[in-house]
Design a protein around this motif. Structure first.
Motif, PDB file in Angstrom:
ATOM      1  N   GLY A  50     -10.326   4.948 -17.135  1.00 34.11           N
ATOM      2  CA  GLY A  50     -11.566   4.181 -17.231  1.00 34.11           C
ATOM      3  C   GLY A  50     -11.542   3.069 -16.201  1.00 34.11           C
ATOM      4  N   GLU A  51     -12.689   2.458 -15.972  1.00 31.49           N
ATOM      5  CA  GLU A  51     -12.780   1.359 -15.010  1.00 31.49           C
ATOM      6  C   GLU A  51     -12.009   0.138 -15.499  1.00 31.49           C
ATOM      7  OE1 GLU A  51     -17.183   1.331 -13.340  1.00 31.49           O
ATOM      8  OE2 GLU A  51     -17.124   1.821 -15.469  1.00 31.49           O
ATOM      9  N   SER A  52     -11.784  -0.809 -14.596  1.00 33.04           N
ATOM     10  CA  SER A  52     -11.190  -2.083 -14.992  1.00 33.04           C
ATOM     11  C   SER A  52     -12.066  -2.742 -16.060  1.00 33.04           C
ATOM     12  CB  SER A  52     -11.089  -3.017 -13.784  1.00 33.04           C
ATOM     13  OG  SER A  52     -10.204  -2.499 -12.822  1.00 33.04           O
ATOM     14  N   GLY A  53     -11.420  -3.292 -17.083  1.00 36.26           N
ATOM     15  CA  GLY A  53     -12.169  -3.926 -18.161  1.00 36.26           C
ATOM     16  C   GLY A  53     -12.579  -2.986 -19.265  1.00 36.26           C
ATOM     17  N   SER A  54     -12.120  -1.733 -19.208  1.00 38.61           N
ATOM     18  CA  SER A  54     -12.508  -0.786 -20.256  1.00 38.61           C
ATOM     19  C   SER A  54     -11.652  -0.921 -21.508  1.00 38.61           C
ATOM     20  CB  SER A  54     -12.426   0.654 -19.728  1.00 38.61           C
ATOM     21  OG  SER A  54     -11.105   0.961 -19.313  1.00 38.61           O
ATOM     22  N   GLY A  55     -10.547  -1.666 -21.428  1.00 43.61           N
ATOM     23  CA  GLY A  55      -9.727  -1.907 -22.616  1.00 43.61           C
ATOM     24  C   GLY A  55      -8.436  -1.113 -22.664  1.00 43.61           C
ATOM     25  N   HIS A 215      -6.180   4.277 -13.009  1.00 39.16           N
ATOM     26  CA  HIS A 215      -7.488   4.538 -12.420  1.00 39.16           C
ATOM     27  C   HIS A 215      -7.465   5.850 -11.642  1.00 39.16           C
ATOM     28  CE1 HIS A 215      -7.594   0.085 -12.818  1.00 39.16           C
ATOM     29  NE2 HIS A 215      -8.871   0.285 -13.045  1.00 39.16           N
ATOM     30  N   ASN A 216      -6.256   6.318 -11.354  1.00 41.42           N
ATOM     31  CA  ASN A 216      -6.080   7.498 -10.511  1.00 41.42           C
ATOM     32  C   ASN A 216      -6.148   8.760 -11.362  1.00 41.42           C
ATOM     33  OD1 ASN A 216      -5.197   9.529  -8.788  1.00 41.42           O
ATOM     34  ND2 ASN A 216      -3.622   8.264  -7.829  1.00 41.42           N
ATOM     35  N   LEU A 217      -7.339   9.353 -11.416  1.00 44.00           N
ATOM     36  CA  LEU A 217      -7.513  10.532 -12.256  1.00 44.00           C
ATOM     37  C   LEU A 217      -6.715  11.722 -11.740  1.00 44.00           C
ATOM     38  CD1 LEU A 217      -9.959   8.746 -13.204  1.00 44.00           C
ATOM     39  CD2 LEU A 217     -11.096  10.892 -13.761  1.00 44.00           C
ATOM     40  N   ALA A 218      -6.487  11.788 -10.429  1.00 34.60           N
ATOM     41  CA  ALA A 218      -5.679  12.877  -9.885  1.00 34.60           C
ATOM     42  C   ALA A 218      -4.252  12.796 -10.414  1.00 34.60           C
ATOM     43  CB  ALA A 218      -5.697  12.818  -8.361  1.00 34.60           C
ATOM     44  N   ALA A 219      -3.712  11.570 -10.523  1.00 32.38           N
ATOM     45  CA  ALA A 219      -2.363  11.388 -11.065  1.00 32.38           C
ATOM     46  C   ALA A 219      -2.318  11.755 -12.542  1.00 32.38           C
ATOM     47  CB  ALA A 219      -1.910   9.947 -10.860  1.00 32.38           C
ATOM     48  N   VAL A 220      -3.352  11.377 -13.287  1.00 33.89           N
ATOM     49  CA  VAL A 220      -3.417  11.709 -14.710  1.00 33.89           C
ATOM     50  C   VAL A 220      -3.475  13.221 -14.904  1.00 33.89           C
ATOM     51  CG1 VAL A 220      -4.873  11.571 -16.773  1.00 33.89           C
ATOM     52  CG2 VAL A 220      -4.453   9.526 -15.395  1.00 33.89           C
ATOM     53  N   ARG A 221      -4.263  13.884 -14.081  1.00 33.91           N
ATOM     54  CA  ARG A 221      -4.376  15.344 -14.174  1.00 33.91           C
ATOM     55  C   ARG A 221      -3.036  16.013 -13.915  1.00 33.91           C
ATOM     56  NH1 ARG A 221      -9.047  18.969 -11.127  1.00 33.91           N
ATOM     57  NH2 ARG A 221      -8.707  20.881 -12.330  1.00 33.91           N
TER      58      ARG A 221
END
Length: 329
Positions: A50-55, A215-221
């Motif tokens: 999620g973006e910064s500040g999403s919790g 924030h790096n969705l490629a890393a999460v994937r």
């Protein structure tokens, strides 16, 4: 409810139940996260995006019991650890270790590499001094650090080496859960790939469980079997990573995935016209009514503006909070 009550599944390592965390501000309260229900199974990795500040980071700090929840419970191995007295939390803390975004800032600058890695063993009074040194050398080898670095200080290392030291230190007590908060974002791209490959290899070899904030969705994937998407303090979608990245349902998740840089021919693809960058995100202190994402959503209707969406499961194991989930899947 007794502390020793077992969770429903023996596969569950950590479970967050109805976690809400708010902070007082001059004009009321800032709700950093609200009604978070999250299950982390043993041997699986969960990515929080999620973006910064999403919790995201607030949720993980509550999980680590670094912040007390305003409401809700944290369970580990079937025990409600959020209700344990302070004197009994040491066992929990050794089972949940943390790797920070800034490796240099997280290390003790006046300790050698060996001293940094052995510090958790000293704090928890695990082994003799020689056994602690041997354990530090063993961990250095496991994260790809030369033994020649044992007496070096953090400022003498590269960023990638510093992060390997931080990972080795986090593993010193053989924790069951490793929390990684943007653990590769401060590194060069080539070093990021090395650290991600290291984390993958260690996970398979040691049977580790990760909670990975990024924030790096490629890393999460790449790293995580499950992905959880947060927006303005709430979870809006969760699914196995393979499913979520192939078939995202929530418009916010789709926008995040569309924003992942990729090459088309010899150029970087253009961001879609509905990109998040074109619409200002609401302030967390003035969360919109109804679905909080409706101010940025191209599919929003009147019901989105007044009614909070309920959780649905349009596909097995794929949960989403969106009024139009059936239409968008």
């Amino acid at each position: 409810m007794p502390e020793t009550m077992l969770s429903v599944s023996s596969k569950v390592l950590v479970e967050l139940k109805g976690i809400t965390k708010s902070f007082p501000i001059p004009k009321g309260a800032l709700i950093a996260c609200q009604d978070i229900n999250l299950v982390i199974e043993k041997g699986r990795s969960v990515g929080l995006v999620g973006e910064s500040g999403s919790g995201k980071s607030t949720v993980m700090r509550v999980l680590q019991l670094l912040l007390p929840a305003t409401s809700g419970e944290v369970w580990m191995n079937g025990v409600n650890v959020s209700r344990l007295p302070q004197r009994r939390l040491k066992r929990y803390r050794r089972n949940v270790q943390f790797v920070a975004q800034d490796p240099f800032g997280s290390l003790f600058p006046h300790y050698t590499v060996g001293g940094n890695i052995a510090e958790p063993l000293r704090i928890h009074q695990t082994g003799t001094k020689s056994e602690q040194s041997a354990r530090a050398l063993e961990l250095m080898a496991s994260v790809g650090l030369s033994q020649d670095l044992y007496y070096k200080f953090p400022h003498e290392l590269s960023g990638g080496q510093q992060q390997r030291v931080a990972i080795a230190r986090a593993l010193a007590l053989s924790p069951e859960l490793l929390v990684l908060d943007e653990a590769v974002s401060s590194l060069d791209v080539s070093i990021q790939a090395q650290i991600l490959n290291l984390l993958q290899e260690m996970k398979a070899r040691m049977g580790l469980t990760y909670a990975f904030i990024s924030h790096n969705l490629a890393a999460v994937r790449l790293l995580c079997e499950d992905t959880v998407v947060m927006y303005l303090g709430r979870i809006v979608e969760s699914a196995p990573s393979e499913v979520l990245f192939k078939q995202p349902i929530h418009p916010y998740t789709k926008s995040l995935i569309d924003a992942i840089p990729a090459f088309v021919g010899d150029k970087v693809k253009s961001l879609p016209t509905g990109s998040l960058t074109k619409v200002e995100r609401p302030s967390p202190t003035h969360r919109p009514s109804g679905c909080a994402y409706h101010t940025r959503c191209p599919f929003a209707t009147d019901v989105c503006k007044v009614e909070e969406p309920k959780w649905t499961e349009p596909l097995p194991g794929h949960r989403v909070a969106c009024h139009h989930a059936d239409r968008l899947k």
